[in-house]
Structures are given as C-alpha cells and as structure tokens.
Design a protein around this motif. Structure first.
Motif, short mmCIF file in Angstrom:
data_model
loop_
_atom_site.label_atom_id
_atom_site.label_comp_id
_atom_site.label_asym_id
_atom_site.label_seq_id
_atom_site.Cartn_x
_atom_site.Cartn_y
_atom_site.Cartn_z
N HIS A 16 -17.30 -72.41 56.86
CA HIS A 16 -16.80 -71.28 56.06
C HIS A 16 -16.25 -71.74 54.71
N ILE A 17 -15.81 -72.97 54.63
CA ILE A 17 -15.37 -73.50 53.34
C ILE A 17 -16.55 -73.58 52.37
N ILE B 37 -7.00 -71.23 62.97
CA ILE B 37 -6.64 -71.58 61.59
C ILE B 37 -7.55 -70.86 60.61
N LEU B 38 -8.83 -70.70 60.94
CA LEU B 38 -9.75 -69.98 60.06
C LEU B 38 -9.28 -68.55 59.83
N LEU B 39 -9.00 -67.82 60.91
CA LEU B 39 -8.60 -66.43 60.74
C LEU B 39 -7.26 -66.29 60.04
N VAL C 134 -5.42 -76.60 51.40
CA VAL C 134 -6.87 -76.74 51.58
C VAL C 134 -7.48 -75.41 52.02
N GLY C 135 -6.72 -74.62 52.76
CA GLY C 135 -7.20 -73.30 53.16
C GLY C 135 -7.49 -72.38 52.00
N GLY C 136 -6.95 -72.69 50.83
CA GLY C 136 -7.27 -71.90 49.64
C GLY C 136 -8.74 -71.96 49.29
N LEU C 137 -9.44 -72.99 49.76
CA LEU C 137 -10.88 -73.11 49.51
C LEU C 137 -11.69 -72.08 50.29
N LEU C 138 -11.08 -71.34 51.18
CA LEU C 138 -11.77 -70.26 51.87
C LEU C 138 -11.92 -69.02 51.00
N THR C 139 -11.29 -69.02 49.84
CA THR C 139 -11.40 -67.90 48.90
C THR C 139 -12.30 -68.31 47.73
N PRO D 252 -3.12 -66.16 66.47
CA PRO D 252 -4.22 -67.11 66.70
C PRO D 252 -3.93 -68.54 66.28
N SER D 253 -3.02 -68.73 65.31
CA SER D 253 -2.74 -70.08 64.83
C SER D 253 -1.60 -70.76 65.56
#
Length: 745
Positions: A88-89, A284-286, A319-324, A469-470
């Motif tokens: 997803h990244i 973590i994804l959601l 790093v989760g900011g890369l999902l946007t 979920p996390s």
C-alpha cells in the motif's frame, strides 16, 4: 479559543469528504465531529469497515467479517484477509515524484523519488532473502533516521519479515535487552553517527551486539560516519553497498494474514526487560490510513516532518505518512546544533507543511527566545503537531505568537503501545489553549475513577473501553499473555488502562496532565527506569536506586537519581562520574541524570515495586498521604526523606524543589498555578469519591465493627484531602497575588 479553521479549510479536509461519503454510501447523517466520533466507537464494525472501503484497502484474500472477537485482550480483526503493508505504500505512485526529503549533521538536504525508493527497497529485499531471511524472521536495525532505514524497513515488510529498530544513541546494554528477546537473524547497523557536532563511533557497540545476540547469522554495516570504511572494521560483516543482490531486482509483496507481525516496538516499564510489543500489518495499515488522512489531513503537495529517532514510535508513525499523497521529511542529528533554530531552518529549506515536534522542544525554544517566523519564510507551514508529553498552555501561546497566528496546532497523546495518538488533532475543530482537540475516531477513550466510572470534567485514568486494530497482537516471549494483561488490563479487567491522567471536557476536548506510570523521554529516545537501574546497579558501590523525571517549567524536565550505597561508601565526585558514565554507555547520553543524591532506602510497595510516581509527585509539592497509602508500603518512612528534601528546597528558594528557579518570572508562576489547579481538581475528584463511599457505608445500615472501622478510616482520609485542598487554595491565592504584583510593574 486560539484558532478556528476557515470555511475553505473545513471544506478541503478529507474528514469532510469522508463524512459526506458516509451519508451518500451508507445513509449516515452525522452533523458534526462529535457525532461522527460517537458513531465510530459505538459501531466498531461499521466504522473500521468503512475505513477499509473508503481508502480502498487491497487484499489478495477477502475478510470474512470486520471483528471476529471483541474481547480485550484478544480482539481479532478482519479474519481471512491477506495483504501487505508495504504494498500500500508503493501502489499507484508517480515514479518521478518525491517520496521523502532528508537531512542530517552528516548530509545536506536531499530528495529521494518514488522510483529511487522502490529500487532500493527491491534491492534490499532481494539481499535479505539472499542472507536467508524468510517470512516471520526478525531483522534488527541499529540505524538512524535516514533514507536507507526507510528502504530497509519497507524491504523487510515486503517479504513478511519482522522489523525492529533502535537508535544508535542507545548503549549496548539497552540494545541487547531489546534485540536479544526477539532473536533476530540479521543485524543492520551504522558505523557511527554525528550528534551536536560530535562524532560517535559505534563499531565497538556493534561488536558487543554480535557477541551477545547468538541468533545473528549476518551483520550489514552502512558506512554513514565514514563512507570509505571497509565493513566498519568488523570481521565477517557485509558492507551495505556489497549486499548480495542485483540492482534492478523486482519488488514483490508477500501476502500475509491481517494479524501477521509487522514490527516489534519497545516500551519500558519500571521492572524487568523492555516490553517487546508486536503490531500487525493490517492493524497498523488501517490505523495509519485513518490517522494520516482524517486527523493529520495530509494531501498531495504536503510535506510531513516529525523530529524523532528510530527508537521512538514516532519514526514508525512518520513513515506511515507515505500512505498518503504527501511526502515525508527526515532529520538525523541534534535539534540544538548549532542552535535551537536548526529545525526551523529545515522547515524553511524543505518546505515543511506539517512540523511535528515534542512539548520539550517547544519549551526549550521558549526558554531560548527562539522566534521561528522572524527572518524565515515559513509560508508553507500550516500546522504544528506536538507529542511526547503534555504541551503547556504557554507552549500554545508561543506557537501562535512566534510561528504563525493561522497555524493549526494539534497537541496529541497516544503511545508506543498502539503506535498512534488516540487523542489529538481534528482539522475541522477549533483549538483551545492547553487542550487536545478531541478523541480520535475509533478510539473510545474515557476518564475513569478508581471504581471504574466514567466522568466528564474530572481528571481520571485514561482508559480505552473498546478494541482498536493497532493494539498489540502480543508481547514477544510472553506465551501465556500474562505480561500483556498486567501491563494494561490489571486495574480494570477487560478495559485498557494506558497510564495517563486525562480530563474529558464538556465540549469534547481533552486535557492530559501527565503519566501515571514512569518512562523518561529525551529527544525522542525513550528509556524505562528499569534500564537505568540495570546500569547503575552494575556498579559495586550502588545497592539500590530510584530515578524520577521531574517536571520543570520551561525545560524538558529534570532527571533526579537517588542511590543507596554499600556501607561505608560516600557519594563523592568520583562515584557520581562513574554513575553518569555507566548510564551514558549502557543507556543513552540523553538520560544522564541532572542530579544524583544519596538516600538510606528506596520506598517500595509491599510487593516490592519502586514508588517512582509518588516520589515525583512529592517533589512537585504533593503531600505523602495524597500519593500513596502508607498501609500499602513496605517502608513508609522512606518517603519522609523526599518530603524533607522538598521542604528544605522550598525554605531556601521560596518554591518547590523541582522548579530549579530562585526568582521565577510570571510565566513560571502561571505554570505553577495551573499545575496546582490541576492537582486541586484531582483532589476534588478524590474527595467526591470518598464522599460517595462514605454515604454508601452510612446508608448500608451496617453497624458491625469492620464497617465502622472502615467508615472511620474513610472519614479520616476525607478530612486529610479537605485539608490539602485548603492548603492548595492558599498557595494558589498567594501565587495569583504575586502575578498581580508582576502586572503592576
């Protein structure tokens, strides 16, 4: 109220689009954020299913249902689904667009495109496979906050291996205590780093890790401090550039169950080894999709920065900011070298739109007279996030005065345990001084009293009453789940107790007043008190110890270490130096105590637990009977030393021992008033609880000796609390009078 979002900002917010989509797609009419939050925690399946749908989560196998089990601990999410976080990244990316920007004390500001990030991730994934890493194996990273670390993490996730990282500032003992638990197959490390203008060679530490972690089969060394070094002088190690993988390798994504481990984070308690917390790919994804899109409100063109190290969950969060569609900004180095304007210079140079930092950094900037907007073009900067500890009301004032009047300031609170913030920013709500805007969607956060009753307008224990979920899948090396349950569910069975004091206001905002347990955070490096004890008690002259991080207005706090020495040994300068050196080497240079004092004994509970939080509160001005029941202590007289210490300092300096100031200015006085008012609110809540219990006993009709004895004890406690409240009122009135004298000139 300090800030109100414009109509244009509200209209452009992703959360506005999401709410309209809910109405159009599911017929849900939710008129404001608080209605949306209430629905999100009342209908967990509906909410988290909508997050999956709205953000088009892709799975090679569909889920059977959203929530397989609602139990805490033990909730199961999206059973049957198979997916991959890293996929997803990278999905639907423009190869030429910038994925991340980076700078450090060793490297100038640079950029990495999506094509470059994908190619390096693919190369490292192939290299890890060539080194024998398979799905479920652990990869340990002793790496700083640089692009190579991001690529290595994504490579690890892509093949279904489990990532775990420590910042190079961590000493050998702290790293071994973490990594040895999870038995990693491969160690990725840097030869050294630069911090505050000084170079730190870590090759000797790497050698210790290799010697004391027997599971390691390979070590890869990145020449970061010295790019020309040959394997960092470590026999048998592989150079990063010589990894056995062809350039141009294809990037593939191992499909794993929703609850397959993604990484292991560490959160230290007051006893034992650090907790090895395991989070899953899907959870973590959601959570990251929800948080980054709906709460941080990242859009195409935005640039997200958070000052962090790889030893803090905020690195994983970043790093989760890369999902946007936004890009992220990394920085490795001291925030105060050459001065505290360094990160603000980076904000200008990198065009940062969301500047993430800590309350300690804001306080340091205030104390140093930093004015970020003066002489810098910060026109790209639209929001500032703060976490790590509660942001003082004066910190709010400083941001709006010296960063920008139209800045969205969101103070957040969460934890490593869930790798997110469950109270914090909402782009469509106003900002009030000293308050966190709201509880996060899907996070049923409440303030509970000791009897497990939820309150609004009163300080209580921060609890989460429904699963997220996390939340951790489990702790590593905790086969029966005992340590997991004890960490969060012991006080309120079936309900998550986080360890913070929180007040939910009538308007739905929140006020966090500090930790109800003990962890010390310095510059993004979190160390548990147990780690400091292991370092100190390794010295033959020290037989016991207690350490507290005492709040100090205008600073990041004061670390005070109290030691019990072997008979006949004095606490001289030589021993103080040895203690500081041991903590610096085994733990972190940032956690060297500011003060070291000798005591006769460490106060403990009957079960042997060190009374860190009660001592911290005593040093901050609380009465001993307010912080601990003497009946529950093995040595209640041990608290008297800290009372005398506080009283001596108060008599000598005219204020509490923890302030560190002999002539406080008006800002410090206001901070003290607010702290005392918070303490008074807590005492009021306690008095109400005692009053309710007394009324219950009086109304029960019980006249037996046991009931009468208990009633007498509760009435005595109520009188003591009332006396303490009166003393607080007197001190508050005196401080307010002093403020009036300041105002008069």
């Amino acid at each position: 109220m300090l800030w109100q979002p414009s109509e244009e900002r509200v209209e452009a917010a992703t959360i506005t689009r999401y709410a309209r989509w809910l109405e159009q797609r599911h017929g849900l009419v939710l008129p404001d954020y608080h209605a949306l939050w209430r629905w999100s925690v009342d209908d967990l399946e509906g909410f988290w299913g909508s997050i999956w749908e709205f953000f088009d989560v892709r799975a090679s196998s569909p889920y059977a249902r959203v929530l397989g089990s609602r139990a805490m601990p033990g909730a199961t999410w999206f059973p049957g689904a198979r997916l991959n976080y890293a996929e997803h990244i990278f999905r639907d990316r423009d190869p030429s667009a910038v994925a991340l920007r980076h700078a450090s004390e060793l490297r100038p500001l640079g950029e990495v495109t999506w094509a470059e990030l994908r190619a390096e991730t693919a190369r490292l994934a192939a290299a890890l496979r060539a080194l024998g890493v398979e799905r479920g194996d652990r990869v340990a990273a002793y790496l700083p906050n640089i692009p190579e670390t991001v690529s290595a993490f994504l490579a690890c996730a892509s093949i279904g291996a489990v990532w775990s990282s420590c910042a190079p500032e961590f000493g050998a003992r702290s790293v071994i205590d973490r990594f040895a638990q999870i038995e990693p197959k491969v160690l990725l490390a840097v030869d050294g780093y630069r911090y505050g203008g000084r170079d730190f060679d870590r090759r000797e530490t790497i050698a210790q890790l290799r010697a004391q972690i027997p599971s390691l089969q390979a070590t890869v060394v990145l020449g970061y401090l010295d790019p020309t070094a040959d394997r960092g002088g470590l026999p048998g190690a592989v150079r990063w550039s010589d990894l056995p993988a062809p350039h141009g390798a294809a990037l593939a994504f191992e499909q794993v169950p929703f609850d397959h481990p993604l990484w292991v984070l560490y959160s230290s308690g007051t006893t034992g080894l650090p907790k090895a917390i395991v989070h899953g790919h899907g959870g973590i994804l959601l959570e990251s999709l929800k948080k980054m899109h709906l709460h941080v409100d990242l859009h195409a063109g935005d640039r997200l920065f958070w000052f962090t190290t790889t030893g803090w969950m905020m690195w994983n969060f970043l790093v989760g900011g890369l999902l946007t569609d936004a890009s992220i900004v990394l920085y490795d180095g001291s925030p105060a070298a050459p001065d505290l304007g360094t990160l603000w210079d980076l904000a200008e140079a990198a065009g940062i739109s969301c500047f993430g930092t800590s309350a300690g950094y804001v306080a340091a900037c205030m104390g140093a007279g930093v004015e970020p907007s003066r002489g810098r073009d910060l026109s790209a900067l639209t929001s500032v996030g703060s976490t790590g500890s509660p942001l003082a009301p004066e910190g709010f004032d400083w941001v709006y005065e010296h960063v920008g009047a139209d800045t969205w300031l969101f103070s957040t609170s969460g934890g490593t345990d869930v790798c997110t913030a469950f109270v914090g920013g909402v782009p469509t709500l106003p900002v009030y001084r000293g308050e966190l805007q709201a509880r996060a969607l899907g996070a049923k956060v409440e303030a509970w009293d000791a009897e497990g009753r939820a309150h609004v307008g009163r300080t209580g224990e921060l609890v989460i009453t429904e699963p997220m979920p996390s939340m951790p899948l489990f702790f590593w090396n905790d086969p029966d789940g005992r340590r997991y349950r004890e960490s969060y569910f012991e006080m309120y069975p079936g309900v998550w107790r986080h360890g913070d004091w929180i007040e939910i206001t009538a308007r739905g905002s929140a006020i966090i007043s500090g930790r109800s347990d003990a962890t010390i955070n310095r510059g993004g490096v979190r160390i548990g008190t147990s780690e400091i004890y292991r370092a100190v008690l390794a010295l033959a002259d020290v037989v016991d110890a207690l350490v507290v991080d005492v709040d100090r207005p205008g600073t990041q706090g004061l670390i005070r270490l109290f030691v019990v020495l072997r008979p006949g040994r004095e606490l001289d300068d030589e021993l103080r130096a040895a203690i500081r050196a041991r903590i610096r080497d085994d733990c972190s240079p940032r956690h060297v105590p500011d003060e070291i004092d000798r005591i006769d004994e460490v106060p403990r509970t009957l079960s042997g637990k060190v009374l860190e939080v009660p001592v911290k509160r005593i040093l901050a001005g609380a009465a001993p009977n307010e912080v601990a029941s003497r009946d529950s202590l093995a040595n209640p007289a041990a608290l008297d030393h800290f009372v005398r210490l506080r009283d001596r300092s108060t008599a000598a300096g005219g204020q509490a021992a923890t302030s560190g100031l002999t002539e406080p200015g008006s800002a410090e006085i206001r901070a003290r008033v607010e702290a005392l008012e918070s303490e008074e609110r807590a005492l009021s809540a306690r008095r109400r609880r005692l009053h309710d219990r007394i009324d219950f006993l009086r109304g029960s009709g019980g006249g037996d000796e046991q009931t009468l004895s208990r009633l007498a004890r509760l009435e005595g406690e109520e009188r003591e609390v009332s006396d303490s409240r009166r003393a607080l009122h007197a001190e508050i009135d005196a401080l307010r009078a002093e403020l009036e004298r300041y105002a008069a000139g």
